[in-house]
Design a protein around this motif. Sequence first.
Motif, PDB file in Angstrom:
ATOM      1  N   GLY A  59      12.319  11.034  -9.181  1.00  0.00           N
ATOM      2  CA  GLY A  59      12.604   9.218  -9.320  1.00  0.00           C
ATOM      3  C   GLY A  59      12.187   8.612  -8.242  1.00  0.00           C
ATOM      4  N   ASN A  60      11.106   8.317  -7.427  1.00  0.00           N
ATOM      5  CA  ASN A  60      10.777   7.976  -6.477  1.00  0.00           C
ATOM      6  C   ASN A  60       9.575   6.865  -6.737  1.00  0.00           C
ATOM      7  N   ASN A  61       9.422   6.651  -5.013  1.00  0.00           N
ATOM      8  CA  ASN A  61       8.311   5.078  -5.577  1.00  0.00           C
ATOM      9  C   ASN A  61       6.926   4.563  -6.247  1.00  0.00           C
ATOM     10  N   VAL A  62       6.184   6.133  -6.791  1.00  0.00           N
ATOM     11  CA  VAL A  62       5.289   6.145  -7.657  1.00  0.00           C
ATOM     12  C   VAL A  62       6.017   6.391  -9.082  1.00  0.00           C
ATOM     13  N   LEU A  63       6.858   6.863  -9.514  1.00  0.00           N
ATOM     14  CA  LEU A  63       7.614   6.489 -10.772  1.00  0.00           C
ATOM     15  C   LEU A  63       8.025   5.204 -11.313  1.00  0.00           C
ATOM     16  N   SER A  91       8.739  13.072  -0.654  1.00  0.00           N
ATOM     17  CA  SER A  91       8.050  12.097  -0.768  1.00  0.00           C
ATOM     18  C   SER A  91       7.786  11.371   1.533  1.00  0.00           C
ATOM     19  N   MET A  92       7.334  11.067   1.845  1.00  0.00           N
ATOM     20  CA  MET A  92       7.205  10.999   3.463  1.00  0.00           C
ATOM     21  C   MET A  92       9.035   9.849   3.421  1.00  0.00           C
ATOM     22  N   GLY A  93       9.124   9.738   4.391  1.00  0.00           N
ATOM     23  CA  GLY A  93      10.466   9.824   4.683  1.00  0.00           C
ATOM     24  C   GLY A  93      11.081  10.788   4.244  1.00  0.00           C
ATOM     25  N   ASP A 117      -0.702  11.746  -7.743  1.00  0.00           N
ATOM     26  CA  ASP A 117      -1.582  10.979  -7.300  1.00  0.00           C
ATOM     27  C   ASP A 117      -2.287  11.960  -5.641  1.00  0.00           C
ATOM     28  N   LEU A 118      -1.696  12.555  -5.261  1.00  0.00           N
ATOM     29  CA  LEU A 118      -1.816  13.129  -4.163  1.00  0.00           C
ATOM     30  C   LEU A 118      -1.367  12.636  -3.152  1.00  0.00           C
ATOM     31  N   PRO A 119      -1.275  13.027  -1.792  1.00  0.00           N
ATOM     32  CA  PRO A 119      -1.647  14.539  -1.603  1.00  0.00           C
ATOM     33  C   PRO A 119      -0.629  15.220  -2.108  1.00  0.00           C
ATOM     34  N   ALA A 120      -0.889  17.042  -2.939  1.00  0.00           N
ATOM     35  CA  ALA A 120      -0.822  17.203  -3.580  1.00  0.00           C
ATOM     36  C   ALA A 120       0.097  18.647  -2.425  1.00  0.00           C
ATOM     37  N   THR A 127       3.062  14.452 -12.398  1.00  0.00           N
ATOM     38  CA  THR A 127       3.768  15.137 -11.202  1.00  0.00           C
ATOM     39  C   THR A 127       3.090  14.301  -9.700  1.00  0.00           C
ATOM     40  N   ASP A 128       4.271  14.585  -8.804  1.00  0.00           N
ATOM     41  CA  ASP A 128       4.379  13.814  -7.203  1.00  0.00           C
ATOM     42  C   ASP A 128       4.871  14.991  -6.195  1.00  0.00           C
ATOM     43  N   VAL A 129       4.914  14.837  -4.960  1.00  0.00           N
ATOM     44  CA  VAL A 129       5.487  15.634  -4.384  1.00  0.00           C
ATOM     45  C   VAL A 129       6.943  15.825  -4.749  1.00  0.00           C
ATOM     46  N   TRP A 130       7.549  16.871  -4.211  1.00  0.00           N
ATOM     47  CA  TRP A 130       8.810  16.674  -4.242  1.00  0.00           C
ATOM     48  C   TRP A 130       9.660  16.322  -3.029  1.00  0.00           C
ATOM     49  N   ALA A 154       0.604  -1.740   0.201  1.00  0.00           N
ATOM     50  CA  ALA A 154      -0.315  -0.398   0.479  1.00  0.00           C
ATOM     51  C   ALA A 154       0.543   1.138  -0.040  1.00  0.00           C
ATOM     52  N   LEU A 155       2.083   1.190  -0.176  1.00  0.00           N
ATOM     53  CA  LEU A 155       3.346   2.225  -0.501  1.00  0.00           C
ATOM     54  C   LEU A 155       4.376   1.925   0.134  1.00  0.00           C
ATOM     55  N   ASP A 156       5.218   1.764  -0.341  1.00  0.00           N
ATOM     56  CA  ASP A 156       6.507   2.538   0.933  1.00  0.00           C
ATOM     57  C   ASP A 156       7.845   2.840  -0.534  1.00  0.00           C
TER      58      ASP A 156
HETATM   59  N1  NVA Z   1       5.606  10.063  -3.336  1.00  0.00           N
HETATM   60  C1  NVA Z   1       4.640  10.201  -2.199  1.00  0.00           C
HETATM   61  C2  NVA Z   1       3.536   9.488  -2.660  1.00  0.00           C
HETATM   62  C3  NVA Z   1       2.277   9.145  -1.840  1.00  0.00           C
HETATM   63  C4  NVA Z   1       0.893   9.387  -2.291  1.00  0.00           C
HETATM   64  C5  NVA Z   1       5.019   9.514  -1.003  1.00  0.00           C
HETATM   65  O1  NVA Z   1       6.043   8.602  -0.784  1.00  0.00           O
HETATM   66  O2  NVA Z   1       4.791  10.136   0.164  1.00  0.00           O
END
Ligand code: NVA
Length: 312
Positions: free
Chosen positions: A161-165, A231-233, A267-270, A226-229, A125-127
């Motif tokens: 170049g993150n998880n979503v990409l 990311s969480m972490g 993908d949000l949050p923006a 696009t996605d946040v610059w 569910a995201l890492d």
């Molecule tokens: N790349 C972002 C996606 C948030 C849904 C993050 O990992 O924080």
Amino acid sequence: MPRSKDLLSISDIADRLPAILTRATTLKRLRARGRSPAPLKGRTLALIFEKPSTRTRTSFEVAAHDLGGHSLFLSAQDLQLGRGETIADTARVLSRYVDGIAYRAFRHADEVELARHASIPVINALDDLEHPCQVVADLLTMHERWKGRFRGHRLAWIGDGNNVLHSLLLGSAAVGLDLTAATPVEYPPRPEVVSAAQGLARRSGSRILLTHDPANAVAGADALYTDVWVSMGDEAQKVARQAAFQGFQVNASLLEKAAPRAFVLHDLPAHRGEEITDEVMDGPRAAIWDQAENRLHAQKALLELLLRPRRR
Ligand code: NVA
Ligand code: CP
């Protein structure tokens, strides 16, 4: 090769993506008519979240409920995991109670560890490495707008170049969609993910290109993402990242360089005013709200596939 019980990377479902998108489209239509099927009757999905979530948590819980199942939210801090119980022992115990686990983790290695010791499916569910469920919803959104045709369309990624990409590189390559990713020199996607995507692209015929020039990626593109610059972490790198991403904002002047009917994904949050302007987010070219809704429909198709009782 036997199919994995888990969804840790979008490449685990690469060959099943067309069927998953078709099923998600059907489930979306059935839900609109109030006729969702209930294949998960009597089944429970646990959600272990180490990071915050609005969309992923809510869409998983609603998806499980819609399909006749049940969901159980387990914040990592409230589990004994937070006090040192091992991931392996947590996996062994939860496997005795529930039928699947959606896990939002800081470390991909923990995702793999949970899956290795669980006898039930584990869904990423995201890492830090991937966000596969997000990208199934993204592909569903493009599939809808392009009437089921990925081939001949090109997506431009503008950002980290993150998880979503990473999931998007693999997912695009799997379905035959061309993708040009523009990232700052300092924040490219991981080379092993790029080479896995290129392997899938050789089979599907899609073109995967990397650049550091947003204008070059966007020129003539059919969709922008696009996605946040930060990311969480990654919060500790905030200052350096904000400097490196100057010029990577999706705004009206960048959008002008795309194909005339191009739409915008996020993908949000923006972080409005950083990676994307209010004007674009709130404008007519944003497919962002359909994309957010599609998390629900995509996850229903995934849960149905991964959690329904298996024939023995
Ligand atoms: N790349 C972002 C996606 C948030 C849904 C993050 O990992 O924080
Ligand atoms: N896009 C996404 O995964 O959003 P949440 O972090 O709110 O779940």
